[in-house]
Design a protein around this motif. Structure first.
Motif, PDB file in Angstrom:
ATOM      1  N   LYS A  90      13.485  43.072  18.618  1.00 47.04           N
ATOM      2  CA  LYS A  90      12.500  44.139  18.521  1.00 47.04           C
ATOM      3  C   LYS A  90      12.027  44.235  17.074  1.00 47.04           C
ATOM      4  CE  LYS A  90      11.824  48.818  20.131  1.00 47.04           C
ATOM      5  NZ  LYS A  90      12.461  49.983  20.727  1.00 47.04           N
ATOM      6  N   GLY A  91      10.748  44.048  16.861  1.00 44.23           N
ATOM      7  CA  GLY A  91      10.197  44.126  15.513  1.00 44.23           C
ATOM      8  C   GLY A  91      10.246  42.832  14.733  1.00 44.23           C
ATOM      9  N   GLY A  92      10.613  41.715  15.354  1.00 40.99           N
ATOM     10  CA  GLY A  92      10.651  40.454  14.635  1.00 40.99           C
ATOM     11  C   GLY A  92      11.401  39.378  15.391  1.00 40.99           C
ATOM     12  N   CYS A  93      11.902  38.390  14.651  1.00 41.42           N
ATOM     13  CA  CYS A  93      12.665  37.315  15.274  1.00 41.42           C
ATOM     14  C   CYS A  93      13.578  36.658  14.252  1.00 41.42           C
ATOM     15  CB  CYS A  93      11.738  36.291  15.931  1.00 41.42           C
ATOM     16  SG  CYS A  93      10.557  35.522  14.840  1.00 41.42           S
ATOM     17  N   VAL A  94      14.535  35.903  14.764  1.00 38.99           N
ATOM     18  CA  VAL A  94      15.445  35.121  13.933  1.00 38.99           C
ATOM     19  C   VAL A  94      14.980  33.672  14.022  1.00 38.99           C
ATOM     20  CG1 VAL A  94      17.835  34.368  13.599  1.00 38.99           C
ATOM     21  CG2 VAL A  94      17.359  36.690  14.391  1.00 38.99           C
ATOM     22  N   VAL A  95      14.771  33.050  12.848  1.00 42.71           N
ATOM     23  CA  VAL A  95      14.295  31.672  12.821  1.00 42.71           C
ATOM     24  C   VAL A  95      15.255  30.793  12.036  1.00 42.71           C
ATOM     25  CG1 VAL A  95      11.854  32.304  13.021  1.00 42.71           C
ATOM     26  CG2 VAL A  95      12.862  32.066  10.769  1.00 42.71           C
ATOM     27  N   ALA A  96      15.272  29.525  12.394  1.00 38.91           N
ATOM     28  CA  ALA A  96      16.060  28.536  11.664  1.00 38.91           C
ATOM     29  C   ALA A  96      15.092  27.623  10.930  1.00 38.91           C
ATOM     30  CB  ALA A  96      16.926  27.729  12.624  1.00 38.91           C
ATOM     31  N   ILE A  97      15.246  27.566   9.602  1.00 41.19           N
ATOM     32  CA  ILE A  97      14.450  26.683   8.756  1.00 41.19           C
ATOM     33  C   ILE A  97      15.430  25.852   7.955  1.00 41.19           C
ATOM     34  CG2 ILE A  97      12.697  26.538   6.948  1.00 41.19           C
ATOM     35  CD1 ILE A  97      11.906  29.434   7.694  1.00 41.19           C
ATOM     36  N   LYS A  98      15.325  24.538   8.076  1.00 31.16           N
ATOM     37  CA  LYS A  98      16.268  23.618   7.456  1.00 31.16           C
ATOM     38  C   LYS A  98      17.667  23.967   7.948  1.00 31.16           C
ATOM     39  CE  LYS A  98      13.211  22.509   3.745  1.00 31.16           C
ATOM     40  NZ  LYS A  98      13.036  22.007   2.461  1.00 31.16           N
ATOM     41  N   ASP A  99      18.600  24.296   7.072  1.00 24.58           N
ATOM     42  CA  ASP A  99      19.977  24.608   7.487  1.00 24.58           C
ATOM     43  C   ASP A  99      20.276  26.099   7.425  1.00 24.58           C
ATOM     44  OD1 ASP A  99      20.547  21.957   7.959  1.00 24.58           O
ATOM     45  OD2 ASP A  99      21.256  21.601   5.921  1.00 24.58           O
ATOM     46  N   SER A 100      19.237  26.930   7.350  1.00 15.21           N
ATOM     47  CA  SER A 100      19.445  28.375   7.198  1.00 15.21           C
ATOM     48  C   SER A 100      18.773  29.151   8.313  1.00 15.21           C
ATOM     49  CB  SER A 100      18.868  28.839   5.859  1.00 15.21           C
ATOM     50  OG  SER A 100      19.466  28.157   4.793  1.00 15.21           O
ATOM     51  N   ARG A 101      19.284  30.366   8.544  1.00 17.35           N
ATOM     52  CA  ARG A 101      18.675  31.271   9.519  1.00 17.35           C
ATOM     53  C   ARG A 101      18.192  32.516   8.792  1.00 17.35           C
ATOM     54  NH1 ARG A 101      22.007  31.213  15.140  1.00 17.35           N
ATOM     55  NH2 ARG A 101      21.936  28.966  15.418  1.00 17.35           N
ATOM     56  N   TYR A 102      17.020  33.000   9.207  1.00 17.41           N
ATOM     57  CA  TYR A 102      16.421  34.176   8.584  1.00 17.41           C
ATOM     58  C   TYR A 102      15.929  35.125   9.662  1.00 17.41           C
ATOM     59  CZ  TYR A 102      16.231  30.979   4.623  1.00 17.41           C
ATOM     60  OH  TYR A 102      16.557  30.078   3.643  1.00 17.41           O
ATOM     61  N   ASN A 103      16.064  36.409   9.394  1.00 21.42           N
ATOM     62  CA  ASN A 103      15.513  37.439  10.257  1.00 21.42           C
ATOM     63  C   ASN A 103      14.180  37.853   9.641  1.00 21.42           C
ATOM     64  OD1 ASN A 103      15.230  39.367  12.209  1.00 21.42           O
ATOM     65  ND2 ASN A 103      16.579  40.851  11.213  1.00 21.42           N
ATOM     66  N   ILE A 104      13.075  37.590  10.336  1.00 19.05           N
ATOM     67  CA  ILE A 104      11.766  37.932   9.790  1.00 19.05           C
ATOM     68  C   ILE A 104      11.105  38.988  10.670  1.00 19.05           C
ATOM     69  CG2 ILE A 104      11.452  35.715   8.642  1.00 19.05           C
ATOM     70  CD1 ILE A 104       9.598  34.901  10.920  1.00 19.05           C
ATOM     71  N   ASP A 105      10.301  39.829  10.050  1.00 23.20           N
ATOM     72  CA  ASP A 105       9.635  40.883  10.821  1.00 23.20           C
ATOM     73  C   ASP A 105       8.398  40.330  11.514  1.00 23.20           C
ATOM     74  OD1 ASP A 105       7.636  40.737   8.876  1.00 23.20           O
ATOM     75  OD2 ASP A 105       8.158  42.641   7.945  1.00 23.20           O
ATOM     76  N   SER A 106       7.799  41.142  12.355  1.00 22.22           N
ATOM     77  CA  SER A 106       6.666  40.677  13.159  1.00 22.22           C
ATOM     78  C   SER A 106       5.464  40.314  12.309  1.00 22.22           C
ATOM     79  CB  SER A 106       6.285  41.723  14.199  1.00 22.22           C
ATOM     80  OG  SER A 106       5.969  42.945  13.583  1.00 22.22           O
ATOM     81  N   GLN A 107       5.269  40.975  11.154  1.00 19.48           N
ATOM     82  CA  GLN A 107       4.153  40.640  10.265  1.00 19.48           C
ATOM     83  C   GLN A 107       4.287  39.209   9.743  1.00 19.48           C
ATOM     84  OE1 GLN A 107       3.949  42.943   6.675  1.00 19.48           O
ATOM     85  NE2 GLN A 107       2.045  42.000   6.014  1.00 19.48           N
TER      86      GLN A 107
END
Length: 70
Positions: A46-63
């Motif tokens: 809700k309000g964003g998503c969790v993404v994997a870029i290279k070897d890391s994971r980030y929680n980013i908002d919907s913007q």
């Protein structure tokens, strides 16, 4: 298509970053998020998503998710 419409678990290639904010561009670049890089949506939240870029994971908002074109 942007990350808000991406299916979970599928690797996509970033086509472009669509934003007028130079700071936001620099921030995404520092995460390794730029054209030609693979990105995977791990989960939608809700309000964003969790993404994997290279070897890391980030929680980013919907913007941010809407600014990343795949």
């Amino acid at each position: 298509m942007n990350l808000t419409n991406a299916q979970e678990g599928i690797e996509y290639i970033i086509k472009s970053i669509v934003t007028d904010d130079e700071e936001l561009d620099d921030f995404l670049f520092s995460l390794g998020c730029y054209s030609g890089e693979p990105i995977t949506v791990v989960s939608h939240k809700k309000g964003g998503c969790v993404v994997a870029i290279k070897d890391s994971r980030y929680n980013i908002d919907s913007q941010l998710a809407e600014a990343i074109e795949i």
